[in-house]
Scaffold this active site. Structure first.
Site, PDB file in Angstrom:
ATOM      1  CE1 TYR A 152      -3.165   3.076   0.800  1.00  0.00           C
ATOM      2  CE2 TYR A 152      -2.003   3.286   2.933  1.00  0.00           C
ATOM      3  CZ  TYR A 152      -2.899   3.590   2.064  1.00  0.00           C
ATOM      4  OH  TYR A 152      -3.592   5.124   2.305  1.00  0.00           O
TER       5      TYR A 152
HETATM    6  N1  LIG Z   1      -8.537   7.254   5.823  1.00  0.00           N
HETATM    7  C1  LIG Z   1      -7.275   7.402   6.426  1.00  0.00           C
HETATM    8  O1  LIG Z   1      -6.935   7.343   7.670  1.00  0.00           O
HETATM    9  C2  LIG Z   1      -6.364   7.544   5.345  1.00  0.00           C
HETATM   10  C3  LIG Z   1      -5.017   7.736   5.799  1.00  0.00           C
HETATM   11  C4  LIG Z   1      -3.772   7.831   4.851  1.00  0.00           C
HETATM   12  C5  LIG Z   1      -4.262   8.149   3.437  1.00  0.00           C
HETATM   13  N2  LIG Z   1      -5.716   8.047   3.126  1.00  0.00           N
HETATM   14  C6  LIG Z   1      -6.057   8.073   1.666  1.00  0.00           C
HETATM   15  O2  LIG Z   1      -7.075   8.795   1.452  1.00  0.00           O
HETATM   16  C7  LIG Z   1      -7.854   8.439   0.433  1.00  0.00           C
HETATM   17  C8  LIG Z   1      -9.193   8.222   0.808  1.00  0.00           C
HETATM   18  O3  LIG Z   1      -9.677   7.440   2.021  1.00  0.00           O
HETATM   19  P1  LIG Z   1     -10.845   6.846   2.718  1.00  0.00           P
HETATM   20  O4  LIG Z   1     -10.402   6.668   4.174  1.00  0.00           O
HETATM   21  O5  LIG Z   1     -11.973   7.757   2.241  1.00  0.00           O
HETATM   22  O6  LIG Z   1     -10.930   5.471   1.908  1.00  0.00           O
HETATM   23  P2  LIG Z   1     -12.390   4.733   1.491  1.00  0.00           P
HETATM   24  O7  LIG Z   1     -12.143   3.521   1.095  1.00  0.00           O
HETATM   25  O8  LIG Z   1     -13.410   5.210   2.376  1.00  0.00           O
HETATM   26  O9  LIG Z   1     -12.732   5.678   0.078  1.00  0.00           O
HETATM   27  C9  LIG Z   1     -12.092   5.290  -1.179  1.00  0.00           C
HETATM   28  C10 LIG Z   1     -13.114   5.199  -2.257  1.00  0.00           C
HETATM   29  O10 LIG Z   1     -12.625   4.868  -3.358  1.00  0.00           O
HETATM   30  C11 LIG Z   1     -13.498   4.059  -4.102  1.00  0.00           C
HETATM   31  N3  LIG Z   1     -12.541   3.352  -4.910  1.00  0.00           N
HETATM   32  C12 LIG Z   1     -11.572   2.464  -4.710  1.00  0.00           C
HETATM   33  N4  LIG Z   1     -10.811   2.140  -5.748  1.00  0.00           N
HETATM   34  C13 LIG Z   1     -11.427   2.568  -6.998  1.00  0.00           C
HETATM   35  C14 LIG Z   1     -11.332   2.471  -8.359  1.00  0.00           C
HETATM   36  N5  LIG Z   1     -10.374   1.756  -8.741  1.00  0.00           N
HETATM   37  N6  LIG Z   1     -12.173   3.145  -9.252  1.00  0.00           N
HETATM   38  C15 LIG Z   1     -12.998   4.008  -8.675  1.00  0.00           C
HETATM   39  N7  LIG Z   1     -13.401   3.956  -7.177  1.00  0.00           N
HETATM   40  C16 LIG Z   1     -12.535   3.302  -6.357  1.00  0.00           C
HETATM   41  C17 LIG Z   1     -13.957   3.060  -3.080  1.00  0.00           C
HETATM   42  O11 LIG Z   1     -15.258   2.597  -3.641  1.00  0.00           O
HETATM   43  C18 LIG Z   1     -14.229   4.080  -2.110  1.00  0.00           C
HETATM   44  O12 LIG Z   1     -15.503   4.483  -2.300  1.00  0.00           O
HETATM   45  C19 LIG Z   1      -7.359   7.130  -0.226  1.00  0.00           C
HETATM   46  O13 LIG Z   1      -6.470   7.488  -1.139  1.00  0.00           O
HETATM   47  C20 LIG Z   1      -6.464   6.722   1.014  1.00  0.00           C
HETATM   48  O14 LIG Z   1      -5.134   6.042   0.547  1.00  0.00           O
HETATM   49  C21 LIG Z   1      -6.608   7.617   4.009  1.00  0.00           C
END
Ligand SMILES: NC(=O)c1ccc[n+]([C@@H]2O[C@H](COP(=O)([O-])OP(=O)(O)OC[C@H]3O[C@@H](n4cnc5c(N)ncnc54)[C@H](O)[C@@H]3O)[C@@H](O)[C@H]2O)c1
Length: 337
Positions: A152
């Site tokens: 990741y």
């Molecule tokens: N939540 C955290 O603590 C955190 C920390 C560091 C980084 N991030 C990053 O922030 C971003 C948002 O995270 P989140 O917590 O909202 O995650 P989440 O999983 O709730 O949201 C991601 C969304 O992307 C969609 N998705 C995934 N792959 C896809 C694809 N190939 N095509 C279209 N849609 C797709 C999923 O359906 C989902 O709704 C991500 O890039 C994640 O890596 C989150």
């Protein structure tokens, strides 16, 4: 302004879209509704956004360029915020291919789209996981980030690097954010807060990894969204370079590109976190202590100095306030989740 936000059915994308819609902007929301966790939760988030007439949802996968073109349907966005990704540290041990497809191929399509529509500012999500087991605290954007402990993290570091090359070659102003353990209402079921609250409410055991010795810099989601919106106005161009003592700007020497931590710089030990959750629910947890899991990092700790220099503020919501907001939401939402 017209925003294209990817991942609007996800946790952070939902909150960002809602805030921008409340502020009167137009939001094109793109999400593939992947089955990584509850589709009911993702659908409920999109249903809440559908209350706003300026929300234009589109269901499709990032890997399909035609789906992205259809989503914008000739209306070029001013700003793209790319949040859709295969998230989650532990799942990348089980299913690395999902990370390859969404985070590498999918992000490449977003870079191509940004080039083709001449977007004014591309913002994309990276993660504190790129710091790996960085021994130097707090984590500064200028620290070494080429020793990822999970696939990741490797795909997110690649996201940053791919974006830098496109920023340079095609003059796309680009800001990459490194998020630190984001939490709050409408949160993700695979993350510790959701799992702990659910287990305590149901009377089940909670699993505490690293014998409770790990710590995390938790970021309340509304603070995170405020920082993203503030940074959207700080386009990474030479005139926004910050020159303050003690702050190292990551504005690239070659490209309109900057990487910024979004975190408050207030790490909390896992056991203190569990105590906060217990206090707010008013019930003790049944604790099961386990060793560190493969790929876990011992701690995360953001330096917010660059964020503060660029925006004048940083996440400040205390864990007590943020966890209570999550628990209040969870108690209502669990009926339909
Ligand atoms: N939540 C955290 O603590 C955190 C920390 C560091 C980084 N991030 C990053 O922030 C971003 C948002 O995270 P989140 O917590 O909202 O995650 P989440 O999983 O709730 O949201 C991601 C969304 O992307 C969609 N998705 C995934 N792959 C896809 C694809 N190939 N095509 C279209 N849609 C797709 C999923 O359906 C989902 O709704 C991500 O890039 C994640 O890596 C989150």
């Amino acid at each position: 302004m017209r925003y294209l936000i990817t991942g609007t059915a996800g946790f952070i994308g939902f909150h960002l879209a809602r805030k921008l819609l409340q502020e009167g902007h137009e939001v094109i929301g793109f999400d593939g509704m992947t089955p990584y966790y509850s589709l009911k939760l993702k659908e409920a988030r999109h249903a809440a956004l559908n209350q706003f007439p300026a929300f234009k949802p589109s269901i499709g996968m990032l890997e399909e360029r035609a789906a992205l073109d259809k989503a914008i349907a000739g209306d070029a966005p001013d700003v793209i915020v790319h949040l859709a990704a295969q998230a989650g540290v532990r799942y990348s041990l089980e299913n690395p291919k999902a990370y390859l497809d969404s985070n590498l191929s999918g992000t490449w399509n977003i870079l191509e789209l940004s080039k083709d529509v001449g977007v004014k500012h591309l913002m994309l999500a990276s993660t504190s996981s790129v710091y790996g087991a960085n021994p130097s605290i707090p984590f500064r954007e200028s620290d070494k980030t080429d020793e990822p402990l999970t696939f990741y993290a490797a795909t997110k570091k690649a996201t940053e690097l791919m974006a830098h090359s496109y920023a340079h070659l095609h003059k796309i102003p680009t800001t990459a954010f490194r998020f630190f353990t984001v939490y709050g209402p409408w949160g993700r079921p695979d993350m510790a807060l959701f799992k702990f609250v659910k287990a305590i409410v149901d009377g089940d055991e909670i699993e505490i990894y690293g014998e409770g010795k790990m710590s995390r810099d938790f970021t309340y989601v509304e603070d995170l969204v405020d920082s993203i919106i503030q940074l959207s106005h700080v386009v990474p161009l030479p005139e926004t370079r910050v020159e303050k003592s003690g702050v190292i700007d990551t504005l690239s020497h070659e490209a309109p590109y900057r990487v910024v931590n979004i975190g408050g710089g207030q790490p909390v030990g896992l056991l203190d976190f569990v105590e906060t959750v217990e206090k707010i629910i008013g019930r003790p947890a049944r604790r099961k202590m386990l060793p560190m899991q493969k790929g876990d990092v011992p701690r995360t700790y953001a330096s917010p100095d660059l964020l503060v220099a660029l925006t004048g503020s940083k996440p400040e919501t205390t864990l007590d306030v943020g966890v209570k907001a999550f628990v209040d939401w969870y108690m209502e939402a669990r009926a339909y989740l």
